[in-house]
Design a protein around this motif. Structure first.
Motif, short mmCIF file in Angstrom:
data_model
loop_
_atom_site.label_atom_id
_atom_site.label_comp_id
_atom_site.label_asym_id
_atom_site.label_seq_id
_atom_site.Cartn_x
_atom_site.Cartn_y
_atom_site.Cartn_z
N VAL A 37 -1.04 -4.41 1.09
CA VAL A 37 -0.95 -4.35 -0.38
C VAL A 37 -1.14 -5.71 -1.04
O VAL A 37 -0.90 -5.84 -2.25
CB VAL A 37 0.40 -3.74 -0.81
N GLY A 38 -1.59 -6.72 -0.29
CA GLY A 38 -1.87 -8.02 -0.89
C GLY A 38 -0.63 -8.87 -1.10
O GLY A 38 0.50 -8.35 -1.09
N PRO A 39 -0.80 -10.18 -1.30
CA PRO A 39 0.35 -11.07 -1.47
C PRO A 39 1.16 -10.80 -2.73
O PRO A 39 2.39 -10.81 -2.70
CB PRO A 39 -0.28 -12.47 -1.50
N ALA A 40 0.47 -10.55 -3.85
CA ALA A 40 1.20 -10.28 -5.09
C ALA A 40 1.92 -8.94 -5.01
O ALA A 40 3.06 -8.81 -5.49
CB ALA A 40 0.24 -10.29 -6.28
N GLY A 41 1.28 -7.95 -4.39
CA GLY A 41 1.93 -6.65 -4.21
C GLY A 41 3.15 -6.75 -3.33
O GLY A 41 4.19 -6.14 -3.61
N THR A 42 3.05 -7.56 -2.29
CA THR A 42 4.19 -7.75 -1.39
C THR A 42 5.33 -8.46 -2.10
O THR A 42 6.50 -8.07 -1.97
CB THR A 42 3.76 -8.58 -0.16
N ALA A 43 5.00 -9.50 -2.87
CA ALA A 43 6.02 -10.23 -3.61
C ALA A 43 6.72 -9.30 -4.61
O ALA A 43 7.95 -9.33 -4.74
CB ALA A 43 5.40 -11.41 -4.34
N TRP A 44 5.94 -8.46 -5.30
CA TRP A 44 6.52 -7.57 -6.29
C TRP A 44 7.45 -6.54 -5.64
O TRP A 44 8.55 -6.29 -6.13
CB TRP A 44 5.41 -6.86 -7.06
N THR A 188 6.33 -10.35 -12.10
CA THR A 188 5.24 -10.19 -11.14
C THR A 188 4.61 -8.80 -11.17
O THR A 188 3.64 -8.55 -10.47
CB THR A 188 5.74 -10.48 -9.71
N LEU A 189 5.16 -7.92 -12.00
CA LEU A 189 4.60 -6.57 -12.09
C LEU A 189 3.12 -6.55 -12.47
O LEU A 189 2.34 -5.81 -11.86
CB LEU A 189 5.43 -5.72 -13.06
N PRO A 190 2.66 -7.33 -13.47
CA PRO A 190 1.24 -7.27 -13.86
C PRO A 190 0.26 -7.63 -12.74
O PRO A 190 -0.87 -7.14 -12.73
CB PRO A 190 1.15 -8.27 -15.02
N PRO A 194 -1.05 -3.69 -9.53
CA PRO A 194 -2.45 -3.37 -9.24
C PRO A 194 -2.81 -3.51 -7.77
O PRO A 194 -3.59 -2.71 -7.23
CB PRO A 194 -3.23 -4.38 -10.11
N GLN A 195 -2.24 -4.51 -7.08
CA GLN A 195 -2.53 -4.66 -5.66
C GLN A 195 -1.91 -3.54 -4.84
O GLN A 195 -2.51 -3.07 -3.87
CB GLN A 195 -2.03 -6.02 -5.16
N VAL A 196 -0.71 -3.10 -5.22
CA VAL A 196 -0.07 -2.01 -4.50
C VAL A 196 -0.87 -0.72 -4.68
O VAL A 196 -1.13 0.02 -3.72
CB VAL A 196 1.38 -1.81 -4.99
N VAL A 197 -1.26 -0.45 -5.92
CA VAL A 197 -2.01 0.78 -6.22
C VAL A 197 -3.39 0.75 -5.57
O VAL A 197 -3.87 1.77 -5.04
CB VAL A 197 -2.14 0.98 -7.75
N GLY A 198 -4.04 -0.40 -5.59
CA GLY A 198 -5.39 -0.50 -5.05
C GLY A 198 -5.46 -0.84 -3.58
O GLY A 198 -6.55 -0.88 -3.00
N GLY A 199 -4.32 -1.08 -2.95
CA GLY A 199 -4.32 -1.46 -1.54
C GLY A 199 -4.30 -0.26 -0.62
O GLY A 199 -4.37 0.90 -1.05
#
Length: 301
Positions: A37-44, A188-190, A194-199
């Motif tokens: 889910v990407g770094p930003a998705g993981t952080a979120w 960090t939601l913005p 998107p990374q979680v949804v698109g991952g």
């Protein structure tokens, strides 16, 4: 709730060391989640689960908040969220130990600037030499984006240390953390959603993120906040000098990332610079927290 008080008889440095190990372990364990889910998705996700856990164990008395508390709480929440997102973005590109050493320049610089001795400013410069040896730019394979993300995380880390002590002095136990982590999740939601949804989302990702969140931010950041109640910024920044070594160790044990001899020299220089930046840093007195939650006893210095 006794678990939320500053433990009596436990040295502040031991809590700080435990926090460092927990942070680096959680970062290493985040790598498989980053792949999904990407770094930003993981952080979120980590911030979201962290907020949920903290509200279970340390619900803050929101009605007792005053307007003058909000700037520090919001700033710490935003800084915490992006510190995690930037660092995970760096770990996605460069080895964990290298990322930690670069990030460490932030709090080390704060330690030098806040020291009463101007010569302390030489230590961040020495650490920078160690970072150059770690990144080995002469090989022409340096990942500038990874270095940039780690440096951005370092700037956030410096602010995080200053703000964490301030918020920790205002709120008892870890109740301040239960206010700032939800803010970190919102900040960090913005970039995370998107990374979680698109991952390549899988249900195991949620379980992994939840487990990692229990380590960091809940346990690790809680220990840091309690440790900073008894330590100066300079002492804490100095103690953090061993964190790059923890990054190398965890990277080796968990991610099988083996440093080169030159990189080990670089790590040694960073550690020496951090250890030499200041010797005396225990806080003589820790301010009594002015706010406490219904689940938290009043803090004793």
């Amino acid at each position: 709730m006794n678990a939320l008080r500053t433990p009596k008889g436990i040295p502040a440095w031991s809590m700080a060391v435990a926090a460092m190990l927990a942070v680096q372990l959680s970062n290493a364990l985040s790598v498989p989640v980053i792949d999904q889910v990407g770094p930003a998705g993981t952080a979120w996700l980590r911030m979201c689960f962290g907020a949920a856990f903290l509200w279970m164990i340390a619900r803050p008395a929101i009605r007792s908040l005053r307007a003058r508390d909000l700037p520090a709480l919001v700033a710490l929440g935003v800084v915490t969220g992006f510190m995690t997102a930037f660092f995970l973005a760096a770990v996605d590109r460069i080895p964990l130990g290298t990322a930690v050493a670069i990030e460490f320049l932030g709090p080390l610089t704060v330690a030098g600037v806040m020291s009463t001795q101007r010569k302390a400013l030489a230590w961040p410069l020495l650490a920078l030499i160690g970072v150059v040896l770690l990144t080995e730019p002469w090989h022409g394979s340096i990942d500038l984006a990874g270095v940039g993300f780690a440096a951005a995380a370092g700037a956030c880390w410096a602010l995080y240390n200053v703000l964490t002590q301030h918020v920790g002095d205002r709120f008892s136990g870890i109740s301040g953390l239960s206010l700032t982590i939800p803010i970190a999740a919102l900040a960090t939601l913005p970039i995370g959603l998107p990374q979680v949804v698109g991952g390549e989302f899988s249900w195991w990702v949620l379980a992994a993120a939840a487990g990692i969140a229990l380590i960091t931010p809940v346990i690790a950041f809680g220990l840091e906040m309690l440790a900073l109640k008894r330590m100066t910024h300079t002492a804490f920044g100095t103690l953090l000098s061993i964190e790059p070594a923890f990054g190398i160790l965890i990277g080796l044990l968990v991610l099988a990332q083996s440093p080169t001899p030159m990189q080990l020299v670089g790590i040694a220089i960073v550690i020496i610079a951090g250890a030499a930046s200041q010797r005396n840093g225990r806080r003589d007195t820790a301010p009594v927290a002015t706010h406490h939650s219904p689940t938290t006893a009043q803090e004793t210095p």
